[in-house]
Design an enzyme around this catalytic site. Structure first.
Site, mmCIF file in Angstrom:
data_model
loop_
_atom_site.group_PDB
_atom_site.id
_atom_site.type_symbol
_atom_site.label_atom_id
_atom_site.label_comp_id
_atom_site.label_asym_id
_atom_site.label_seq_id
_atom_site.Cartn_x
_atom_site.Cartn_y
_atom_site.Cartn_z
ATOM 1 N N ASP A 36 29.205 42.341 44.516
ATOM 2 C CA ASP A 36 30.417 41.522 44.601
ATOM 3 C C ASP A 36 31.623 42.249 44.019
ATOM 4 O O ASP A 36 31.737 42.433 42.820
ATOM 5 C CB ASP A 36 30.173 40.213 43.847
ATOM 6 C CG ASP A 36 31.335 39.241 43.970
ATOM 7 O OD1 ASP A 36 32.297 39.545 44.690
ATOM 8 O OD2 ASP A 36 31.276 38.172 43.339
ATOM 9 N N ASP A 52 37.838 40.731 48.684
ATOM 10 C CA ASP A 52 36.744 40.127 47.937
ATOM 11 C C ASP A 52 35.485 40.007 48.785
ATOM 12 O O ASP A 52 35.461 39.264 49.758
ATOM 13 C CB ASP A 52 37.218 38.749 47.480
ATOM 14 C CG ASP A 52 36.158 37.962 46.752
ATOM 15 O OD1 ASP A 52 35.210 38.578 46.251
ATOM 16 O OD2 ASP A 52 36.292 36.733 46.679
#
Length: 541
Positions: A324, A137
């Site tokens: 992201d 992530d």
């Protein structure tokens, strides 16, 4: 899409945009993690989160570390997480392949994709390595997995747990930690051990052993933990991220990692992450690079957003953006998302405050714009906002019930509605629209406001008539077609379509802010250049 069929996408909440305010106290460390993992854990419905993972090359200074992704179609029978199918995901298979970066062979770890949205892969912690399924992530920076000392959270019992007594390389730390997400929280303590990715071993890595994972949030997750690829600035407890140690320990060729996400659901592979470099086979054009504007997330400055080739105006003076890998959709300011909703026919929420502003102040706002009144001061001049010198702010309403405490809820809504109306009217005036046409258009937008942190359905049959949506990055326009920004769920008569855009309002100085998640990164190969502190985008191959 039936209004009763709720589909929740994992994105970040406004509160989670702040850098964790952890005091770095050796006894207790608490903080908030945003973007990548905030609000990205599982609700009782489907979550389309863009989380990517490994396929690994050798642990040498010249080696690249590849992360291969598998695709699993998101269908009507498996998409509702809240119904928890008893059919479990099969264990990850480790494949040995002959891929090479020129002089070294590679170890390939095949990744699984849950609901065509959640990508996860296997890492090892300890000696011998204990296996965990994690999400990689770019929107958070800590590594955490459940601890064997997690006794009272059901989520820990249904996931793999780290046992320090079984590792010869374990080092006690003991500093406590807590991370608060938009839909849940974890807490525990720090430990240190080796982390294995394929044949690569990161030594003495600090990570969190969770002892509490309350609620249904992590119980529903198909992953055990999260491996953050963000900057140390947002790392809870000031822990050194895994990626930093990969670079410091000379385990990657170059301080760069890149994402290629395969958006063709029918293909067997879901894409690849390359640690230590860029695979030229993953992109068609040259990368456009922009500098990291603020360390923490991979944040950069972005220009205007165009709908059907026309400026939306709101970001004409610049907005901030974040690349992201842990957010499935594209999140942006309500002002622009409402315009997108109107153009693509997405279902929205009718705002009576917005309609009231148009009815009572619409003509006055237009007159003030025509007389060249400073747009940012208009809403304060008509009494709907105060002005702090840079922008409108809510005035605040005295509450007798609360003994004089101020509540700005009502004024916030009117102030925000007014500010949106000003931006919309400015753009319409630039297109030489009549007053009647402008007020009519603004009323339509008032009926298409996206629900906060909610999804919007669109007609699958209308894709051919929808406009393209473009983002200006580094002076270049990055276009998304309707086929690229609309997500299809199911097939045949049960097929439904979901807009890839969701509303999120971040005020200055941090915002206005966009989160470019899976929908964007699937179209544009993304490079995270840690060595030069920049982010690059190119058309994906």
């Amino acid at each position: 899409m039936s209004p009763s069929l709720a589909i929740n996408f994992i994105v970040s909440s406004i509160d989670d945009v702040l850098v964790p305010d952890s005091p770095n106290n050796p006894a207790t460390v608490e903080g908030k993690v945003s973007m990548g993992t905030a609000h990205r854990v599982f609700l009782p419905f489907v979550v389309l989160s863009v989380l990517v993972l490994p396929l690994i090359l050798p642990a040498t200074a010249e080696g690249l570390i590849r992360v291969g992704l598998k695709k699993k179609p998101l269908d009507e029978n498996s998409r509702l997480v809240g119904r928890f199918s008893e059919k479990e995901i099969k264990p990850l298979n480790c494949l040995r392949g002959g891929l090479s970066d020129g002089s070294h062979s590679t170890d390939i770890i095949s990744l699984k994709n849950y609901l065509n949205a959640q990508y996860f892969g296997e890492i090892g912690i300890g000696t011998p390595p204990q296996k965990f399924t994690v999400i990689f992530d770019t929107g958070s920076s800590n590594l955490w997995v459940p601890s064997s000392k997690c006794y009272f959270s059901i989520a820990c019992w249904v996931h793999s747990k780290y046992r320090s007594t079984r590792s010869s390389t374990y080092q006690k730390n003991g500093k406590s930690a807590a991370i608060h997400y938009g839909t849940g929280a974890i807490s525990g303590f720090f430990s240190e051990d080796n982390v294995e990715l394929g044949d690569l071993v990161v030594k003495d890595q600090e990570f969190i052993e969770t002892t509490r994972e309350p609620g249904i949030t992590f119980l529903a997750a198909k992953f055990d933990g999260i491996l953050g690829l963000g900057f140390k600035e947002i790392s809870v407890g000031n822990a050194v991220p895994v990626w930093y140690n990969m670079v410091e320990q000379g385990l990657v060729k170059d301080p760069v990692f890149s994402f290629w996400l395969n958006r063709k659901a029918e293909d067997g592979e879901g894409g690849e992450i390359v640690f230590g470099g860029i695979d030229p086979a993953h992109h068609k054009s040259e990368h456009v690079y922009v500098p990291v504007s603020q360390k923490g997330y991979w944040q950069f400055d972005m220009g205007d957003v165009l709908v059907g080739g026309q400026s939306t105006g709101f970001c004409a003076g610049g907005c901030a953006a974040i690349a992201d890998s842990g957010t499935s959709l594209i999140a942006g300011p309500t002002t622009i998302v409402a315009e997108i909703n109107q153009k693509i026919g997405a279902a929205g929420v009718v705002s009576q405050e917005c309609k009231t502003v148009v009815a009572q102040y619409g003509e006055q706002i237009l007159d003030m714009l025509l007389t060249e009144t400073q747009p940012m001061k208009i809403c304060s001049q008509i009494g709907l906002c105060a002005f702090d010198g840079t922008r409108g702010v809510s005035i605040g309403i005295e509450s007798v019930v609360n003994n004089g405490d101020k509540s700005s809820v009502g004024s916030d809504l009117m102030c925000n509605a007014c500010e949106m109306a000003v931006v919309w009217m400015q753009n319409q005036l630039k297109q030489n629209q009549t007053q009647e046409a402008i007020l009519n258009y603004i009323n339509q937008l008032c009926e298409r406001l996206p629900s906060p942190m909610g999804e919007s359905a669109v007609e699958c049959s209308a894709l051919s008539s929808m406009p393209s949506i473009s983002f200006t990055i580094g002076g270049k326009t990055f276009e998304l077609t309707p086929e690229q920004y609309v997500l299809k769920v199911g097939e045949g008569p049960v097929e439904q379509c979901i807009s890839g855009f969701i509303a999120m309002d971040i005020p200055p100085p941090r915002g206005p802010l966009w989160i470019l998640g899976d929908v964007f990164m699937g179209v544009y190969h993304t490079v995270f250049d840690y060595g030069n502190m920049r982010v690059g985008f190119a058309e994906a191959a």
